[in-house]
Design a protein around this motif. Structure first.
Motif, PDB file in Angstrom:
ATOM      1  N   VAL A 132      -8.563  -1.916  -5.268  1.00 28.71           N
ATOM      2  CA  VAL A 132      -8.660  -1.144  -6.514  1.00 28.71           C
ATOM      3  C   VAL A 132      -9.776  -0.122  -6.323  1.00 28.71           C
ATOM      4  O   VAL A 132     -10.957  -0.459  -6.384  1.00 28.71           O
ATOM      5  CB  VAL A 132      -8.954  -2.066  -7.719  1.00 28.71           C
ATOM      6  CG1 VAL A 132      -8.927  -1.255  -9.007  1.00 28.71           C
ATOM      7  CG2 VAL A 132      -7.937  -3.210  -7.783  1.00 28.71           C
ATOM      8  N   THR A 133      -9.405   1.130  -6.096  1.00 29.05           N
ATOM      9  CA  THR A 133     -10.386   2.122  -5.685  1.00 29.05           C
ATOM     10  C   THR A 133     -10.286   3.405  -6.498  1.00 29.05           C
ATOM     11  O   THR A 133      -9.204   3.773  -6.963  1.00 29.05           O
ATOM     12  CB  THR A 133     -10.212   2.452  -4.189  1.00 29.05           C
ATOM     13  OG1 THR A 133     -11.114   3.498  -3.809  1.00 29.05           O
ATOM     14  CG2 THR A 133      -8.782   2.891  -3.870  1.00 29.05           C
ATOM     15  N   SER A 134     -11.421   4.082  -6.643  1.00 24.14           N
ATOM     16  CA  SER A 134     -11.427   5.395  -7.276  1.00 24.14           C
ATOM     17  C   SER A 134     -10.966   6.478  -6.311  1.00 24.14           C
ATOM     18  O   SER A 134     -10.635   7.589  -6.739  1.00 24.14           O
ATOM     19  CB  SER A 134     -12.831   5.732  -7.792  1.00 24.14           C
ATOM     20  OG  SER A 134     -13.198   4.861  -8.850  1.00 24.14           O
ATOM     21  N   SER A 135     -10.950   6.162  -5.017  1.00 21.42           N
ATOM     22  CA  SER A 135     -10.428   7.107  -4.032  1.00 21.42           C
ATOM     23  C   SER A 135      -8.925   7.279  -4.226  1.00 21.42           C
ATOM     24  O   SER A 135      -8.245   6.399  -4.760  1.00 21.42           O
ATOM     25  CB  SER A 135     -10.710   6.611  -2.610  1.00 21.42           C
ATOM     26  OG  SER A 135     -12.086   6.651  -2.325  1.00 21.42           O
ATOM     27  N   TYR A 136      -8.408   8.409  -3.761  1.00 19.03           N
ATOM     28  CA  TYR A 136      -6.997   8.702  -3.942  1.00 19.03           C
ATOM     29  C   TYR A 136      -6.152   8.017  -2.865  1.00 19.03           C
ATOM     30  O   TYR A 136      -6.659   7.509  -1.870  1.00 19.03           O
ATOM     31  CB  TYR A 136      -6.777  10.216  -3.907  1.00 19.03           C
ATOM     32  CG  TYR A 136      -7.201  10.921  -5.189  1.00 19.03           C
ATOM     33  CD1 TYR A 136      -7.930  10.263  -6.185  1.00 19.03           C
ATOM     34  CD2 TYR A 136      -6.858  12.236  -5.416  1.00 19.03           C
ATOM     35  CE1 TYR A 136      -8.303  10.903  -7.351  1.00 19.03           C
ATOM     36  CE2 TYR A 136      -7.229  12.891  -6.593  1.00 19.03           C
ATOM     37  CZ  TYR A 136      -7.954  12.218  -7.549  1.00 19.03           C
ATOM     38  OH  TYR A 136      -8.319  12.856  -8.711  1.00 19.03           O
ATOM     39  N   ARG A 137      -4.828   8.013  -3.098  1.00 19.44           N
ATOM     40  CA  ARG A 137      -3.896   7.363  -2.174  1.00 19.44           C
ATOM     41  C   ARG A 137      -4.049   7.879  -0.742  1.00 19.44           C
ATOM     42  O   ARG A 137      -3.825   7.145   0.208  1.00 19.44           O
ATOM     43  CB  ARG A 137      -2.457   7.597  -2.644  1.00 19.44           C
ATOM     44  CG  ARG A 137      -2.022   6.675  -3.770  1.00 19.44           C
ATOM     45  CD  ARG A 137      -1.505   5.370  -3.224  1.00 19.44           C
ATOM     46  NE  ARG A 137      -1.192   4.428  -4.290  1.00 19.44           N
ATOM     47  CZ  ARG A 137      -0.742   3.202  -4.071  1.00 19.44           C
ATOM     48  NH1 ARG A 137      -0.569   2.784  -2.836  1.00 19.44           N
ATOM     49  NH2 ARG A 137      -0.499   2.389  -5.076  1.00 19.44           N
ATOM     50  N   GLU A 138      -4.403   9.142  -0.611  1.00 24.77           N
ATOM     51  CA  GLU A 138      -4.573   9.758   0.701  1.00 24.77           C
ATOM     52  C   GLU A 138      -5.528   8.948   1.581  1.00 24.77           C
ATOM     53  O   GLU A 138      -5.352   8.873   2.804  1.00 24.77           O
ATOM     54  CB  GLU A 138      -5.093  11.183   0.530  1.00 24.77           C
ATOM     55  CG  GLU A 138      -5.355  11.931   1.831  1.00 24.77           C
ATOM     56  CD  GLU A 138      -5.913  13.324   1.599  1.00 24.77           C
ATOM     57  OE1 GLU A 138      -6.185  14.016   2.589  1.00 24.77           O
ATOM     58  OE2 GLU A 138      -6.090  13.712   0.420  1.00 24.77           O
TER      59      GLU A 138
ATOM     60  N   PRO B  81      -4.046   4.471   3.990  1.00 25.61           N
ATOM     61  CA  PRO B  81      -4.353   4.223   5.399  1.00 25.61           C
ATOM     62  C   PRO B  81      -5.325   3.061   5.594  1.00 25.61           C
ATOM     63  O   PRO B  81      -5.158   2.258   6.522  1.00 25.61           O
ATOM     64  CB  PRO B  81      -4.968   5.544   5.878  1.00 25.61           C
ATOM     65  CG  PRO B  81      -4.422   6.570   4.950  1.00 25.61           C
ATOM     66  CD  PRO B  81      -4.299   5.887   3.625  1.00 25.61           C
ATOM     67  N   PHE B  82      -6.333   2.951   4.709  1.00 24.65           N
ATOM     68  CA  PHE B  82      -7.259   1.835   4.829  1.00 24.65           C
ATOM     69  C   PHE B  82      -6.558   0.511   4.565  1.00 24.65           C
ATOM     70  O   PHE B  82      -6.786  -0.482   5.259  1.00 24.65           O
ATOM     71  CB  PHE B  82      -8.442   1.983   3.875  1.00 24.65           C
ATOM     72  CG  PHE B  82      -9.316   0.760   3.838  1.00 24.65           C
ATOM     73  CD1 PHE B  82     -10.128   0.439   4.915  1.00 24.65           C
ATOM     74  CD2 PHE B  82      -9.290  -0.094   2.749  1.00 24.65           C
ATOM     75  CE1 PHE B  82     -10.900  -0.708   4.910  1.00 24.65           C
ATOM     76  CE2 PHE B  82     -10.062  -1.243   2.732  1.00 24.65           C
ATOM     77  CZ  PHE B  82     -10.869  -1.550   3.814  1.00 24.65           C
ATOM     78  N   ALA B  83      -5.684   0.486   3.549  1.00 21.12           N
ATOM     79  CA  ALA B  83      -4.954  -0.744   3.231  1.00 21.12           C
ATOM     80  C   ALA B  83      -4.107  -1.193   4.408  1.00 21.12           C
ATOM     81  O   ALA B  83      -3.982  -2.399   4.685  1.00 21.12           O
ATOM     82  CB  ALA B  83      -4.090  -0.527   1.993  1.00 21.12           C
ATOM     83  N   ARG B  84      -3.518  -0.235   5.126  1.00 13.74           N
ATOM     84  CA  ARG B  84      -2.719  -0.600   6.301  1.00 13.74           C
ATOM     85  C   ARG B  84      -3.594  -1.195   7.394  1.00 13.74           C
ATOM     86  O   ARG B  84      -3.205  -2.153   8.070  1.00 13.74           O
ATOM     87  CB  ARG B  84      -1.965   0.626   6.819  1.00 13.74           C
ATOM     88  CG  ARG B  84      -0.796   1.040   5.928  1.00 13.74           C
ATOM     89  CD  ARG B  84       0.102   2.032   6.639  1.00 13.74           C
ATOM     90  NE  ARG B  84      -0.550   3.324   6.822  1.00 13.74           N
ATOM     91  CZ  ARG B  84      -0.494   4.311   5.935  1.00 13.74           C
ATOM     92  NH1 ARG B  84       0.165   4.155   4.790  1.00 13.74           N
ATOM     93  NH2 ARG B  84      -1.094   5.461   6.185  1.00 13.74           N
ATOM     94  N   VAL B  85      -4.783  -0.642   7.569  1.00 10.06           N
ATOM     95  CA  VAL B  85      -5.714  -1.190   8.575  1.00 10.06           C
ATOM     96  C   VAL B  85      -6.134  -2.605   8.191  1.00 10.06           C
ATOM     97  O   VAL B  85      -6.153  -3.511   9.036  1.00 10.06           O
ATOM     98  CB  VAL B  85      -6.953  -0.283   8.708  1.00 10.06           C
ATOM     99  CG1 VAL B  85      -8.036  -0.971   9.542  1.00 10.06           C
ATOM    100  CG2 VAL B  85      -6.573   1.046   9.357  1.00 10.06           C
ATOM    101  N   ALA B  86      -6.456  -2.817   6.915  1.00 13.00           N
ATOM    102  CA  ALA B  86      -6.900  -4.131   6.465  1.00 13.00           C
ATOM    103  C   ALA B  86      -5.777  -5.159   6.575  1.00 13.00           C
ATOM    104  O   ALA B  86      -5.999  -6.300   6.995  1.00 13.00           O
ATOM    105  CB  ALA B  86      -7.403  -4.048   5.025  1.00 13.00           C
ATOM    106  N   GLY B  87      -4.579  -4.781   6.161  1.00 14.87           N
ATOM    107  CA  GLY B  87      -3.406  -5.617   6.338  1.00 14.87           C
ATOM    108  C   GLY B  87      -3.344  -6.871   5.486  1.00 14.87           C
ATOM    109  O   GLY B  87      -2.604  -7.796   5.820  1.00 14.87           O
ATOM    110  N   VAL B  88      -4.086  -6.920   4.375  1.00 11.11           N
ATOM    111  CA  VAL B  88      -4.116  -8.151   3.564  1.00 11.11           C
ATOM    112  C   VAL B  88      -3.789  -7.920   2.092  1.00 11.11           C
ATOM    113  O   VAL B  88      -3.686  -8.886   1.332  1.00 11.11           O
ATOM    114  CB  VAL B  88      -5.498  -8.851   3.657  1.00 11.11           C
ATOM    115  CG1 VAL B  88      -5.814  -9.240   5.091  1.00 11.11           C
ATOM    116  CG2 VAL B  88      -6.606  -7.967   3.070  1.00 11.11           C
TER     117      VAL B  88
END
Length: 237
Positions: A124-130, A134-141
């Motif tokens: 849950v982030t204030s950063s945009y999908r851009e 990519p970070f969510a894919r790296v984290a993978g969880v």
């Protein structure tokens, strides 16, 4: 009174440990050390328009909705639209994170431990999908991602965390939010979740029922289970 669970008991009898229904994670500052990247991009932008931008100026934007930060940079002489400023900042930080993900100490290990324990997690982030995807894919969880450009009322409003709980199909009151910024902590508390605040760049607000830590290296799955069960942990002292 602050309590800390018996970590030895949690290790020797993991099947008896209480687990939160879900852990909802902030990204910038909490899981990844992107704040210096945001500050560098802000400095580059302001200086390109003949202004000055200090570290202290950058701290005032930590945890802000992107368009709020864009408006502040506009007021400091950046002659772009708010959307253009947001696009510039996101592009600069996304490129830097793609080159090397700057994990906060203990973050990746705790994400993995929660996943192995079967705990559902969301970003849950204030950063945009851009930047978030990519970070969510790296984290993978993460079973869900809520980004700053898909909510009408960003942090400090509770909407982002309420939306995450809705997407996961869990009661927000059974969730643990992990945050580092005053805006994010306020959002988590207002949502009705249990909140673990990580002291990174900003001093933590003094709010009732707030669990605290100075580093994710000091936090265990058992700790998050205890927080989710209603205990207030002080891991700062």
């Amino acid at each position: 009174m602050s309590l800390r669970p018996d970590d030895t008991a949690a290790v020797t009898a993991p099947g008896t440990a209480t687990l939160p229904a879900a852990v909802l994670w902030d990204m910038d500052g909490t899981l990844v050390n992107t704040e210096p990247l945001w500050m560098a991009a802000e400095t580059e932008l302001v200086e390109s328009w003949g202004g000055t931008w200090t570290h202290e100026d950058g701290l005032t934007l930590v945890g802000n909705p992107m368009k709020v930060s864009g408006a502040i940079l506009q007021s400091r002489g950046v002659g772009l639209t708010v959307d253009e400023i947001v696009d510039f900042l996101n592009g600069r930080v996304a490129a830097a994170v793609a080159e090397r993900t700057p994990w906060q100490p203990g973050a990746r290990e705790l994400l993995t431990a929660l996943a192995e324990a079967g705990v559902t997690q969301a970003l849950v982030t204030s950063s945009y999908r851009e930047l978030a995807d990519p970070f969510a894919r790296v984290a993978g969880v993460f079973a869900a991602v809520v980004a700053g450009d898909e909510v009408e009322r960003p942090k400090p409003d509770p909407q982002p965390y309420l939306l995450a709980a809705e997407r996961l199909g869990v009661d927000i009151a059974d969730c643990v939010v992990v945050e580092d910024s005053p805006a994010g902590i306020t959002s988590g508390v207002a949502s009705g979740a249990h909140v673990l605040a990580v002291e990174v760049f900003r001093e933590l607000p003094d709010l009732p029922g707030l669990s605290t830590t100075g580093s994710l290296t000091d936090v265990t799955v058992a700790d998050l289970g205890s927080i989710g069960a209603g205990k207030v942990l002080d891991l700062l002292h």
